[in-house]
Motif scaffolding. Sequence first.
Motif, PDB file in Angstrom:
ATOM      1  N   UNK A 297       0.847  -1.273   0.115  1.00  0.00           N
ATOM      2  CA  UNK A 297       0.044   0.172  -0.074  1.00  0.00           C
ATOM      3  C   UNK A 297       0.880   1.280  -0.213  1.00  0.00           C
ATOM      4  N   UNK A 298       0.763   2.045  -0.974  1.00  0.00           N
ATOM      5  CA  UNK A 298       1.675   3.470  -1.048  1.00  0.00           C
ATOM      6  C   UNK A 298       0.647   4.498  -0.610  1.00  0.00           C
ATOM      7  N   UNK A 299      -0.453   4.492   0.006  1.00  0.00           N
ATOM      8  CA  UNK A 299      -1.130   5.818   0.341  1.00  0.00           C
ATOM      9  C   UNK A 299      -1.195   5.465   1.798  1.00  0.00           C
ATOM     10  N   UNK A 300      -1.757   6.537   2.519  1.00  0.00           N
ATOM     11  CA  UNK A 300      -1.901   6.657   3.979  1.00  0.00           C
ATOM     12  C   UNK A 300      -2.792   5.598   4.388  1.00  0.00           C
ATOM     13  N   UNK A 301      -4.128   5.516   4.287  1.00  0.00           N
ATOM     14  CA  UNK A 301      -4.993   4.639   4.541  1.00  0.00           C
ATOM     15  C   UNK A 301      -5.721   4.374   3.062  1.00  0.00           C
ATOM     16  N   UNK A 302      -6.065   2.922   3.051  1.00  0.00           N
ATOM     17  CA  UNK A 302      -6.771   2.439   1.997  1.00  0.00           C
ATOM     18  C   UNK A 302      -7.914   1.655   2.151  1.00  0.00           C
ATOM     19  N   UNK A 303      -9.123   1.810   1.575  1.00  0.00           N
ATOM     20  CA  UNK A 303     -10.209   1.054   1.719  1.00  0.00           C
ATOM     21  C   UNK A 303      -9.986  -0.336   0.620  1.00  0.00           C
ATOM     22  N   UNK A 304     -10.451  -1.441   1.725  1.00  0.00           N
ATOM     23  CA  UNK A 304     -10.747  -2.756   1.126  1.00  0.00           C
ATOM     24  C   UNK A 304     -12.161  -2.937   0.856  1.00  0.00           C
ATOM     25  N   UNK A 305     -12.599  -3.095  -0.476  1.00  0.00           N
ATOM     26  CA  UNK A 305     -13.741  -3.140  -0.578  1.00  0.00           C
ATOM     27  C   UNK A 305     -14.614  -4.527  -1.383  1.00  0.00           C
ATOM     28  N   UNK A 306     -15.741  -4.518  -1.212  1.00  0.00           N
ATOM     29  CA  UNK A 306     -16.422  -6.095  -1.346  1.00  0.00           C
ATOM     30  C   UNK A 306     -16.415  -6.454  -3.043  1.00  0.00           C
ATOM     31  N   UNK A 307     -16.048  -5.440  -3.686  1.00  0.00           N
ATOM     32  CA  UNK A 307     -16.275  -5.535  -5.116  1.00  0.00           C
ATOM     33  C   UNK A 307     -15.312  -4.660  -5.980  1.00  0.00           C
ATOM     34  N   UNK A 308     -15.109  -4.779  -7.193  1.00  0.00           N
ATOM     35  CA  UNK A 308     -14.255  -3.691  -8.222  1.00  0.00           C
ATOM     36  C   UNK A 308     -14.823  -2.569  -8.440  1.00  0.00           C
ATOM     37  N   UNK A 309     -15.147  -1.607  -7.430  1.00  0.00           N
ATOM     38  CA  UNK A 309     -15.511  -0.424  -7.651  1.00  0.00           C
ATOM     39  C   UNK A 309     -15.939   0.404  -6.340  1.00  0.00           C
ATOM     40  N   UNK A 310     -15.751   1.675  -6.528  1.00  0.00           N
ATOM     41  CA  UNK A 310     -16.171   2.527  -5.409  1.00  0.00           C
ATOM     42  C   UNK A 310     -17.523   2.432  -4.861  1.00  0.00           C
ATOM     43  N   UNK A 311     -18.536   1.789  -5.695  1.00  0.00           N
ATOM     44  CA  UNK A 311     -20.009   1.686  -5.427  1.00  0.00           C
ATOM     45  C   UNK A 311     -20.047   0.445  -4.308  1.00  0.00           C
ATOM     46  N   UNK A 312     -18.948  -0.213  -4.243  1.00  0.00           N
ATOM     47  CA  UNK A 312     -19.003  -1.334  -3.212  1.00  0.00           C
ATOM     48  C   UNK A 312     -18.698  -0.706  -1.730  1.00  0.00           C
ATOM     49  N   UNK A 313     -19.375  -1.586  -1.033  1.00  0.00           N
ATOM     50  CA  UNK A 313     -19.092  -1.171   0.381  1.00  0.00           C
ATOM     51  C   UNK A 313     -17.792  -1.580   1.093  1.00  0.00           C
ATOM     52  N   UNK A 314     -16.909  -0.633   1.623  1.00  0.00           N
ATOM     53  CA  UNK A 314     -15.717  -0.917   2.394  1.00  0.00           C
ATOM     54  C   UNK A 314     -15.871  -1.987   3.566  1.00  0.00           C
ATOM     55  N   UNK A 315     -14.942  -2.996   3.442  1.00  0.00           N
ATOM     56  CA  UNK A 315     -15.255  -4.199   4.410  1.00  0.00           C
ATOM     57  C   UNK A 315     -14.011  -4.103   5.277  1.00  0.00           C
ATOM     58  N   UNK A 316     -12.716  -3.318   4.862  1.00  0.00           N
ATOM     59  CA  UNK A 316     -11.527  -3.279   5.901  1.00  0.00           C
ATOM     60  C   UNK A 316     -10.954  -1.951   5.536  1.00  0.00           C
ATOM     61  N   UNK A 317      -9.717  -1.568   6.346  1.00  0.00           N
ATOM     62  CA  UNK A 317      -9.102  -0.359   6.004  1.00  0.00           C
ATOM     63  C   UNK A 317      -7.894  -0.471   6.124  1.00  0.00           C
ATOM     64  N   UNK A 318      -6.830  -0.597   5.213  1.00  0.00           N
ATOM     65  CA  UNK A 318      -5.386  -1.040   5.724  1.00  0.00           C
ATOM     66  C   UNK A 318      -4.651   0.343   5.433  1.00  0.00           C
ATOM     67  N   UNK A 319      -3.266   0.227   6.109  1.00  0.00           N
ATOM     68  CA  UNK A 319      -2.561   1.321   6.088  1.00  0.00           C
ATOM     69  C   UNK A 319      -1.253   1.473   5.134  1.00  0.00           C
ATOM     70  N   UNK A 320      -0.870   2.573   5.091  1.00  0.00           N
ATOM     71  CA  UNK A 320       0.642   2.514   4.219  1.00  0.00           C
ATOM     72  C   UNK A 320       1.723   1.632   4.747  1.00  0.00           C
ATOM     73  N   UNK A 321       2.073   0.921   3.630  1.00  0.00           N
ATOM     74  CA  UNK A 321       3.398  -0.235   4.019  1.00  0.00           C
ATOM     75  C   UNK A 321       2.870  -1.473   4.186  1.00  0.00           C
ATOM     76  N   UNK A 322       1.461  -1.614   4.129  1.00  0.00           N
ATOM     77  CA  UNK A 322       0.932  -3.076   4.392  1.00  0.00           C
ATOM     78  C   UNK A 322       0.945  -4.018   3.251  1.00  0.00           C
ATOM     79  N   UNK A 323       1.642  -5.059   3.325  1.00  0.00           N
ATOM     80  CA  UNK A 323       1.939  -6.246   2.206  1.00  0.00           C
ATOM     81  C   UNK A 323       0.543  -6.862   2.034  1.00  0.00           C
ATOM     82  N   UNK A 324       0.113  -6.868   0.700  1.00  0.00           N
ATOM     83  CA  UNK A 324      -1.129  -7.680   0.284  1.00  0.00           C
ATOM     84  C   UNK A 324      -0.529  -8.741  -0.819  1.00  0.00           C
TER      85      UNK A 324
END
Length: 365
Positions: A297-324
């Motif tokens: 992750x290269x931004x401060x905090x990032x939404x993890x969503x239930x689908x590929x689009x901003x219209x999907x609900x956020x299910x988690x938030x991860x922070x800068x430097x998190x490996x995925x």
Amino acid sequence: MMLRKRNSAFFGGMLVLGLIIAAIVLLLASPDALSAGSEPWSASYWNNRDLQGNPVLVRQEPAIDHDWKGLSPEPGIVNVDDFSARWLRTHQFAAGNYRFKATMDDGMRVWVDGILIIDDWQDGKVRTVEAIVKLNNGPHKLTVEYYEAGGNAVAGFTWENVDGNPEQPNQPPPSQPMPPPQPMPPMAPGAPMPPSGDVIYPVGVVKSPYLNMRSGPGTNYPVVAVLQQGSEVYLIARSSGSTWYMVQTRGGPMGWVKRYYIHSDFPYTSLPFAQQMQQPSQPSQPSQPSNQPVGVVNTGYLNVRSGPGSNYRAIAVIGSGTNVLLLGRSSGGSWLKVKIPTGTVGWVGRYYISTSYPWQTLPVG
């Protein structure tokens, strides 16, 4: 007969004199030499833990000295468990230092003139928390809030003047739950909106005179800013126990505040849970070799969503430097399907992930 009349008049006069002296002593006594229950409390009870909605019971109580022993404060009206209460009262204090004591099972918090002096709003067995406050002469408003989760229910509140102690008449409080009124510290520069600005975040308003914003969801984390009453914040996520909000101020830093001191009509249960994390100054590199499907992750905090689009609900938030772990991509390639360290699988914007892995080779969907 004359002697008898004189003795009767003498004893009658002595009785009147005694009553006058007693009245003078009572009037001259310090207000706090009287019982702490000499004035009634206005008590309100709710059938939930958060004092939400209209109270189910309002009454006058002579003192906050309750041990309900697992029973209801008012059978048939107030719950046995999962209830809350608020007591209000204005008391005339003489100038001096006062030790306030709150005894609770489960949680309690206390304000004097709108300043939070005791804050132990959490489940736990019976315990007593103290705070020493210096008051000037005059009336002061007292507010006590309490909630009961389950089991035994205990709520007690008293105070005493401590200036008579020759050893430490001005002993500081054992803890400092709130800082003294002071200007807000300079806020670090930041984005005017939280990460992934394609989303409109719900807004909350600070309802405490001064509120600490911390670097993590707990009082053991350092304070990064002090918010003033009426300040607006964006609600980004919540802690695992839902007692803390991850928030960002308008144009200021991001941090954590206690949920109970934020007013918002937005249901907090609709916010995603945030992973407990910190923001390193430089994003860390993937721990796996570059030929593995991983990203950072290269931004401060990032939404993890239930689908590929901003219209999907956020299910988690991860922070800068998190490996995925990279699992897939959207058909247009602007979203990546990832697995975060907690095992949750969701979708994130590709532009917020740094990776040397050829993401174009990831399977679609």
